[in-house]
Design an enzyme around this catalytic site. Sequence first.
Site, PDB file in Angstrom:
ATOM      1  N   SER A   6       0.857  -1.202   0.000  1.00 54.61           N
ATOM      2  CA  SER A   6       0.000   0.000   0.000  1.00 54.61           C
ATOM      3  C   SER A   6       0.882   1.238   0.000  1.00 54.61           C
ATOM      4  O   SER A   6       1.751   1.407   0.862  1.00 54.61           O
ATOM      5  CB  SER A   6      -0.895   0.008   1.246  1.00 54.61           C
ATOM      6  OG  SER A   6      -1.418   1.318   1.431  1.00 54.61           O
ATOM      7  N   HIS A  30      -0.991  -2.246  -3.961  1.00 57.33           N
ATOM      8  CA  HIS A  30      -2.332  -2.029  -3.406  1.00 57.33           C
ATOM      9  C   HIS A  30      -2.653  -0.537  -3.456  1.00 57.33           C
ATOM     10  O   HIS A  30      -1.950   0.282  -2.852  1.00 57.33           O
ATOM     11  CB  HIS A  30      -2.355  -2.540  -1.962  1.00 57.33           C
ATOM     12  CG  HIS A  30      -3.688  -2.456  -1.303  1.00 57.33           C
ATOM     13  ND1 HIS A  30      -4.664  -3.420  -1.454  1.00 57.33           N
ATOM     14  CD2 HIS A  30      -4.212  -1.520  -0.470  1.00 57.33           C
ATOM     15  CE1 HIS A  30      -5.730  -3.077  -0.743  1.00 57.33           C
ATOM     16  NE2 HIS A  30      -5.488  -1.925  -0.134  1.00 57.33           N
ATOM     17  N   ASP A  32      -5.125   2.415  -2.621  1.00 61.62           N
ATOM     18  CA  ASP A  32      -6.229   2.781  -1.735  1.00 61.62           C
ATOM     19  C   ASP A  32      -6.931   4.037  -2.232  1.00 61.62           C
ATOM     20  O   ASP A  32      -6.404   5.143  -2.096  1.00 61.62           O
ATOM     21  CB  ASP A  32      -5.681   3.029  -0.329  1.00 61.62           C
ATOM     22  CG  ASP A  32      -5.326   1.734   0.382  1.00 61.62           C
ATOM     23  OD1 ASP A  32      -6.194   0.844   0.440  1.00 61.62           O
ATOM     24  OD2 ASP A  32      -4.183   1.625   0.869  1.00 61.62           O
ATOM     25  N   MET A  34      -9.935   6.644  -1.868  1.00 57.23           N
ATOM     26  CA  MET A  34     -10.875   7.129  -0.838  1.00 57.23           C
ATOM     27  C   MET A  34     -11.572   8.391  -1.314  1.00 57.23           C
ATOM     28  O   MET A  34     -10.916   9.281  -1.877  1.00 57.23           O
ATOM     29  CB  MET A  34     -10.108   7.448   0.439  1.00 57.23           C
ATOM     30  CG  MET A  34      -9.278   6.295   0.934  1.00 57.23           C
ATOM     31  SD  MET A  34      -8.482   6.723   2.479  1.00 57.23           S
ATOM     32  CE  MET A  34      -7.604   5.208   2.818  1.00 57.23           C
ATOM     33  N   HIS A  64      -8.205  -0.893  -4.344  1.00 59.25           N
ATOM     34  CA  HIS A  64      -9.156  -1.019  -3.231  1.00 59.25           C
ATOM     35  C   HIS A  64     -10.012   0.235  -3.174  1.00 59.25           C
ATOM     36  O   HIS A  64      -9.540   1.303  -2.761  1.00 59.25           O
ATOM     37  CB  HIS A  64      -8.335  -1.201  -1.936  1.00 59.25           C
ATOM     38  CG  HIS A  64      -9.154  -1.285  -0.689  1.00 59.25           C
ATOM     39  ND1 HIS A  64      -8.610  -1.119   0.570  1.00 59.25           N
ATOM     40  CD2 HIS A  64     -10.485  -1.527  -0.491  1.00 59.25           C
ATOM     41  CE1 HIS A  64      -9.556  -1.249   1.483  1.00 59.25           C
ATOM     42  NE2 HIS A  64     -10.711  -1.486   0.868  1.00 59.25           N
ATOM     43  N   MET A  66     -12.513   2.486  -1.617  1.00 52.59           N
ATOM     44  CA  MET A  66     -13.266   2.854  -0.404  1.00 52.59           C
ATOM     45  C   MET A  66     -14.097   4.063  -0.793  1.00 52.59           C
ATOM     46  O   MET A  66     -13.846   5.196  -0.369  1.00 52.59           O
ATOM     47  CB  MET A  66     -12.273   3.163   0.729  1.00 52.59           C
ATOM     48  CG  MET A  66     -11.650   1.894   1.301  1.00 52.59           C
ATOM     49  SD  MET A  66     -10.158   2.243   2.242  1.00 52.59           S
ATOM     50  CE  MET A  66      -8.981   2.292   0.916  1.00 52.59           C
ATOM     51  N   MET A 135     -10.865  -6.427   6.137  1.00 52.66           N
ATOM     52  CA  MET A 135     -10.238  -5.252   6.768  1.00 52.66           C
ATOM     53  C   MET A 135      -9.906  -5.589   8.226  1.00 52.66           C
ATOM     54  O   MET A 135     -10.788  -5.984   8.995  1.00 52.66           O
ATOM     55  CB  MET A 135     -11.177  -4.043   6.738  1.00 52.66           C
ATOM     56  CG  MET A 135     -11.457  -3.463   5.361  1.00 52.66           C
ATOM     57  SD  MET A 135     -10.000  -3.052   4.387  1.00 52.66           S
ATOM     58  CE  MET A 135      -9.162  -1.885   5.460  1.00 52.66           C
ATOM     59  N   ASP A 173      -6.101  -6.559   5.177  1.00 52.03           N
ATOM     60  CA  ASP A 173      -5.622  -5.181   5.008  1.00 52.03           C
ATOM     61  C   ASP A 173      -5.716  -4.385   6.304  1.00 52.03           C
ATOM     62  O   ASP A 173      -6.804  -4.185   6.845  1.00 52.03           O
ATOM     63  CB  ASP A 173      -6.492  -4.521   3.921  1.00 52.03           C
ATOM     64  CG  ASP A 173      -6.019  -3.128   3.530  1.00 52.03           C
ATOM     65  OD1 ASP A 173      -4.966  -2.690   4.013  1.00 52.03           O
ATOM     66  OD2 ASP A 173      -6.735  -2.491   2.735  1.00 52.03           O
ATOM     67  N   GLY A 175      -2.608  -2.802   9.390  1.00 49.05           N
ATOM     68  CA  GLY A 175      -1.800  -3.133  10.566  1.00 49.05           C
ATOM     69  C   GLY A 175      -0.966  -4.394  10.424  1.00 49.05           C
ATOM     70  O   GLY A 175      -0.596  -5.012  11.427  1.00 49.05           O
TER      71      GLY A 175
END
Length: 216
Positions: A6, A30, A32, A34, A64, A66, A135, A173, A175
């Site tokens: 990511s 990856h 992300d 948003m 991904h 979101m 997630m 996905d 942490g």
Amino acid sequence: MKVSLSILTVDYLKVYESLKDYIDDVDYLHLDVMDGVFVPNISFGPGFIKSLRKINDDLIFDTHLMIEYPDRYIKEFSEAGSQYITFHVEASCDVMKTIELIKSYNVKAGLSIKPNTKVSEIEKYLPYLDMVLVMSVEPGFGGQKFMDSAIDKVKELKELREKNGYSYLINIDGGINDETGKKIKDYVDMAVSGSYVVNNKNYSSKEAIKRLHDLK
Ligand code: DX5
Ligand code: ZN
């Protein structure tokens, strides 16, 4: 365990500079996306993803979304060069139609669940999916703490895949590092990792990727 990198926390002006030494070591990139509605943060869109393609022709883009209305932008994200497009079951769309829309562009379809959504809520879509993304943080920001509640979900997804002969990849996905990775490595095909690779204080990015690949 394969690694999907990511780049959410990379300096976007220096993205090529920052990634060039270790980008060949990761298995997926990856991305992300948003929209400030589905999650309380805004990142980047198809234009930026299209530019990233110039880094490397062979990289697999694991996009991904979101975003609240994924079906409005599937065309743009597929044309930007995504091999996988994953959207959220909690978003505002007809899930089955959105899966079919993604596939109509010859792109693999993924479905993601937030921490409060159960695997049973997406069970009817599992036969049609190429990826399930669990997630392990609330979506929106990089650098958050892994939630153990995700472990049972990837376990369950693996059992369901074995029992029914499904073919989706299991991805997780949020942490992920060399400690939390140990908890899930037996159940997933790949894991997203952002800050552990990009902003690691103890290891170089190359070493961090290797540690995730080598998890025992
Ligand atoms: C969170 C994003 C993740 C996140 C991963 O909303 O979907 O992909 O950036 O970053 P780390 O590995 O830092 O949790
Ligand atoms: Zn993500």
